[in-house]
Motif scaffolding. Structure first.
Motif, PDB file in Angstrom:
ATOM      1  N   ALA A 153       0.829  -1.209   0.000  1.00 20.92           N
ATOM      2  CA  ALA A 153       0.000   0.000   0.000  1.00 20.92           C
ATOM      3  C   ALA A 153       0.864   1.260   0.000  1.00 20.92           C
ATOM      4  N   ALA A 154       1.972   1.225   0.732  1.00 21.46           N
ATOM      5  CA  ALA A 154       2.894   2.374   0.712  1.00 21.46           C
ATOM      6  C   ALA A 154       3.467   2.554  -0.693  1.00 21.46           C
ATOM      7  N   PHE A 155       3.804   1.448  -1.330  1.00 20.58           N
ATOM      8  CA  PHE A 155       4.288   1.476  -2.712  1.00 20.58           C
ATOM      9  C   PHE A 155       3.239   2.116  -3.630  1.00 20.58           C
ATOM     10  N   ALA A 156       1.984   1.677  -3.512  1.00 25.56           N
ATOM     11  CA  ALA A 156       0.914   2.208  -4.368  1.00 25.56           C
ATOM     12  C   ALA A 156       0.724   3.708  -4.152  1.00 25.56           C
ATOM     13  N   GLU A 157       0.747   4.135  -2.897  1.00 26.21           N
ATOM     14  CA  GLU A 157       0.651   5.577  -2.595  1.00 26.21           C
ATOM     15  C   GLU A 157       1.763   6.332  -3.328  1.00 26.21           C
ATOM     16  N   LYS A 158       2.962   5.781  -3.278  1.00 30.15           N
ATOM     17  CA  LYS A 158       4.094   6.460  -3.912  1.00 30.15           C
ATOM     18  C   LYS A 158       3.976   6.468  -5.429  1.00 30.15           C
ATOM     19  N   VAL A 159       3.510   5.347  -6.005  1.00 30.93           N
ATOM     20  CA  VAL A 159       3.348   5.305  -7.464  1.00 30.93           C
ATOM     21  C   VAL A 159       2.439   6.437  -7.923  1.00 30.93           C
ATOM     22  N   TRP A 160       1.313   6.614  -7.248  1.00 25.71           N
ATOM     23  CA  TRP A 160       0.343   7.597  -7.721  1.00 25.71           C
ATOM     24  C   TRP A 160       0.652   9.017  -7.266  1.00 25.71           C
ATOM     25  N   PHE A 161       0.852   9.213  -5.983  1.00 25.74           N
ATOM     26  CA  PHE A 161       0.989  10.580  -5.470  1.00 25.74           C
ATOM     27  C   PHE A 161       2.420  11.111  -5.502  1.00 25.74           C
ATOM     28  N   HIS A 162       3.424  10.261  -5.424  1.00 24.57           N
ATOM     29  CA  HIS A 162       4.810  10.725  -5.384  1.00 24.57           C
ATOM     30  C   HIS A 162       5.484  10.665  -6.744  1.00 24.57           C
ATOM     31  N   VAL A 163       5.019   9.757  -7.623  1.00 30.76           N
ATOM     32  CA  VAL A 163       5.622   9.598  -8.945  1.00 30.76           C
ATOM     33  C   VAL A 163       4.727  10.202 -10.024  1.00 30.76           C
ATOM     34  N   THR A 164       3.534   9.641 -10.193  1.00 28.90           N
ATOM     35  CA  THR A 164       2.667  10.033 -11.312  1.00 28.90           C
ATOM     36  C   THR A 164       2.248  11.490 -11.238  1.00 28.90           C
ATOM     37  N   LEU A 165       1.772  11.926 -10.092  1.00 28.81           N
ATOM     38  CA  LEU A 165       1.258  13.293  -9.992  1.00 28.81           C
ATOM     39  C   LEU A 165       2.333  14.349 -10.242  1.00 28.81           C
ATOM     40  N   PRO A 166       3.483  14.306  -9.533  1.00 27.52           N
ATOM     41  CA  PRO A 166       4.491  15.343  -9.772  1.00 27.52           C
ATOM     42  C   PRO A 166       5.454  15.045 -10.921  1.00 27.52           C
ATOM     43  N   GLY A 167       5.351  13.876 -11.555  1.00 30.73           N
ATOM     44  CA  GLY A 167       6.193  13.570 -12.708  1.00 30.73           C
ATOM     45  C   GLY A 167       7.592  13.106 -12.354  1.00 30.73           C
ATOM     46  N   ARG A 168       7.732  12.432 -11.243  1.00 25.06           N
ATOM     47  CA  ARG A 168       9.035  11.893 -10.842  1.00 25.06           C
ATOM     48  C   ARG A 168       9.157  10.448 -11.327  1.00 25.06           C
ATOM     49  N   THR A 169      10.342   9.864 -11.166  1.00 24.33           N
ATOM     50  CA  THR A 169      10.540   8.467 -11.532  1.00 24.33           C
ATOM     51  C   THR A 169      10.490   7.607 -10.273  1.00 24.33           C
ATOM     52  N   ARG A 170      10.268   6.310 -10.480  1.00 24.41           N
ATOM     53  CA  ARG A 170      10.283   5.381  -9.347  1.00 24.41           C
ATOM     54  C   ARG A 170      11.661   5.361  -8.698  1.00 24.41           C
ATOM     55  N   ALA A 171      12.703   5.457  -9.508  1.00 28.43           N
ATOM     56  CA  ALA A 171      14.065   5.481  -8.967  1.00 28.43           C
ATOM     57  C   ALA A 171      14.260   6.697  -8.063  1.00 28.43           C
ATOM     58  N   GLU A 172      13.762   7.851  -8.483  1.00 32.04           N
ATOM     59  CA  GLU A 172      13.873   9.061  -7.657  1.00 32.04           C
ATOM     60  C   GLU A 172      13.183   8.885  -6.306  1.00 32.04           C
ATOM     61  N   VAL A 173      12.072   8.186  -6.310  1.00 33.96           N
ATOM     62  CA  VAL A 173      11.273   7.997  -5.104  1.00 33.96           C
ATOM     63  C   VAL A 173      11.792   6.812  -4.283  1.00 33.96           C
ATOM     64  N   GLY A 174      12.560   5.927  -4.923  1.00 36.41           N
ATOM     65  CA  GLY A 174      13.128   4.784  -4.225  1.00 36.41           C
ATOM     66  C   GLY A 174      12.186   3.609  -4.067  1.00 36.41           C
ATOM     67  N   ILE A 175      11.375   3.378  -5.104  1.00 38.35           N
ATOM     68  CA  ILE A 175      10.462   2.234  -5.060  1.00 38.35           C
ATOM     69  C   ILE A 175      10.773   1.280  -6.207  1.00 38.35           C
ATOM     70  N   PRO A 176      10.394   0.003  -6.038  1.00 41.93           N
ATOM     71  CA  PRO A 176      10.677  -0.976  -7.084  1.00 41.93           C
ATOM     72  C   PRO A 176       9.921  -0.704  -8.375  1.00 41.93           C
ATOM     73  N   GLU A 177      10.394  -1.320  -9.426  1.00 40.89           N
ATOM     74  CA  GLU A 177       9.773  -1.169 -10.744  1.00 40.89           C
ATOM     75  C   GLU A 177       8.554  -2.058 -10.918  1.00 40.89           C
ATOM     76  N   THR A 178       8.482  -3.168 -10.159  1.00 35.48           N
ATOM     77  CA  THR A 178       7.372  -4.100 -10.357  1.00 35.48           C
ATOM     78  C   THR A 178       6.504  -4.194  -9.104  1.00 35.48           C
TER      79      THR A 178
END
Length: 162
Positions: free
Chosen positions: A57-82
Motif C-alpha cells: 500500500a505504501a508502494f501504491a501511494e508512492k506510485v500515484w501521489f509521489h511519482v505520477t502526480l508530480p512527474g518523478r521516476t520510481r528510482a527518484e522515489v526509491g520504489i521498485p519497478e514491479t
C-alpha cells in the motif's frame, strides 16, 4: 473495529480525502493484534500477507501521489519497478516499521496532492494521463480491496490461534 463515518455531504475533495483516509485506516487494521510471525504468515500462494499488504500500500501511494502526480521516476522515489517486488518483506521489516512508513508515506502523499486541483493531470507510465480525481478514486478502490484481503487473512490467523 469501528471507525467514524466521514461527512457524507462534504465538498467533493473532502469526501475523496475522507474515504481515502478511512481505507488507509481499514488497511492498517489488518495487522492490529497480530504477532510479527502471524503478520508474515502466507495463507495464499502469492506473497500476500498482512504485513506485505501494508508494504504494498505504501508502494501504491508512492506510485500515484509521489511519482505520477508530480512527474518523478520510481528510482527518484526509491520504489521498485514491479508490483511483485512491493510485496517482498525484508528481515528488518516489522509491523511497527511498516505502519510508520505507511503513515509517513500517506502524510507525504497528502502534502503533494494538496498542491494540485482534482482536474490536474499526471502521466502514468502504463495508463498515460490521469487526473488527481481519478488517482483518489483508484486509491480508494485499491486500499478497500486490500483491506478486505487483509481482513480475511487476519480473521484466519486469529482463528488459528484460538
Amino acid at each position: 473495529m469501528s471507525r467514524d463515518v466521514p461527512d457524507t455531504t462534504a465538498p467533493e475533495r473532502q469526501i475523496l480525502q475522507d474515504l481515502l483516509n478511512d481505507n488507509r485506516e481499514g488497511l492498517l487494521e489488518c495487522v492490529s493484534g497480530l504477532t510479527e510471525q502471524q503478520a508474515r504468515t502466507r495463507l495464499v500462494a502469492s506473497l500476500t500477507t498482512p504485513m506485505a499488504l501494508v508494504k504494498h500500500a505504501a508502494f501504491a501511494e508512492k506510485v500515484w501521489f509521489h511519482v505520477t502526480l508530480p512527474g518523478r521516476t520510481r528510482a527518484e522515489v526509491g520504489i521498485p519497478e514491479t508490483i511483485d517486488e512491493s510485496f517482498k518483506l525484508e528481515d528488518s521489516d516489522t509491523i511497527a516499521s511498516l505502519v510508520a512508513a505507511f503513515r509517513e508515506t500517506c502524510a507525504e502523499s497528502d502534502r503533494i496532492a494538496a498542491a494540485y486541483s482534482l482536474d490536474d493531470v499526471g502521466e502514468h507510465s502504463r495508463l498515460g494521463p490521469v487526473s488527481l480525481r481519478w488517482m483518489y478514486v483508484h486509491m480508494i478502490e485499491e486500499l478497500a480491496r486490500h483491506a478486505g484481503h487483509g481482513d480475511i487473512l487476519r480473521e484466519q490467523l486469529l482463528a488459528s490461534r484460538s
